[in-house]
Design a protein around this motif. Sequence first.
Motif, mmCIF file in Angstrom:
data_model
loop_
_atom_site.group_PDB
_atom_site.id
_atom_site.type_symbol
_atom_site.label_atom_id
_atom_site.label_comp_id
_atom_site.label_asym_id
_atom_site.label_seq_id
_atom_site.Cartn_x
_atom_site.Cartn_y
_atom_site.Cartn_z
ATOM 1 N N ARG A 299 0.834 -1.209 0.000
ATOM 2 C CA ARG A 299 0.000 0.000 0.000
ATOM 3 C C ARG A 299 0.870 1.262 0.000
ATOM 4 N NH1 ARG A 299 -5.153 1.018 0.751
ATOM 5 N NH2 ARG A 299 -5.559 -1.184 1.233
ATOM 6 N N ASP B 80 -3.104 2.581 -7.704
ATOM 7 C CA ASP B 80 -3.845 1.670 -6.850
ATOM 8 C C ASP B 80 -2.974 0.457 -6.520
ATOM 9 O OD1 ASP B 80 -5.833 -0.763 -6.471
ATOM 10 O OD2 ASP B 80 -6.985 1.075 -6.112
ATOM 11 N N PRO B 81 -3.064 -0.090 -5.296
ATOM 12 C CA PRO B 81 -2.277 -1.281 -4.947
ATOM 13 C C PRO B 81 -2.508 -2.460 -5.883
ATOM 14 C CG PRO B 81 -3.180 -0.297 -2.967
ATOM 15 C CD PRO B 81 -3.795 0.446 -4.122
#
Length: 207
Positions: A47, A56-57
């Motif tokens: 993260r 976005d992860p």
Amino acid sequence: MQDSDHESTPDNGRRGRRGSGNETRAALLTAARAAFIEHGYSGATVRDIAGRAGVDPAMVRHWFGDKKGLFTAAVALPVDPDRVLPLLLDGPVERLAERMLRVFLSTWDSAGGGEFTALIRSLSTGEQAVRLLREFLTTTLLEPLLHALGADRTELRAALCGSQLVGLGMMRYVLRLEPLDTTEHETIVTAVAPNLQHYLTGRLDPS
């Protein structure tokens, strides 16, 4: 799987796809190297790395599979722990060091040591590069290998083995110390394997 990278990039105001995903991948690698240097492998999180890269992860999973895959790519050494570990374990334990040295020498030599030296030179200091190499070797390869062997004091053994392998790489590919940089593999294996084997399976405590 087609890249569905539609995240926004607030730093430059652009939205939509990054150039065929290459910019996303490069941004993740840059962010990962910084995070691994600051926090080590265990302390860095997917993260946090994704946040640094502004994505976005899920993009980590898309491009690298998981944190270990990202770490392997960030270190830029062509050694996949998931592939190498079974090769190292396939054979007599007492000759494990020989197999390990042959794998690393053949891998590095096939690229002229390029990945090794590129890592050292791409970071701001050699100390940071060595830390990444040590993390790569000990956390993702050597400690799992030692656990599979049922060895004691796995962290110490992994650190000792890592010092041997990184030191060999530094002398052969970065400093190009003569005549080590031109010595054939089997001579190096014969000279170095006994010490490396002791780190892997020998007694560490004073008798």
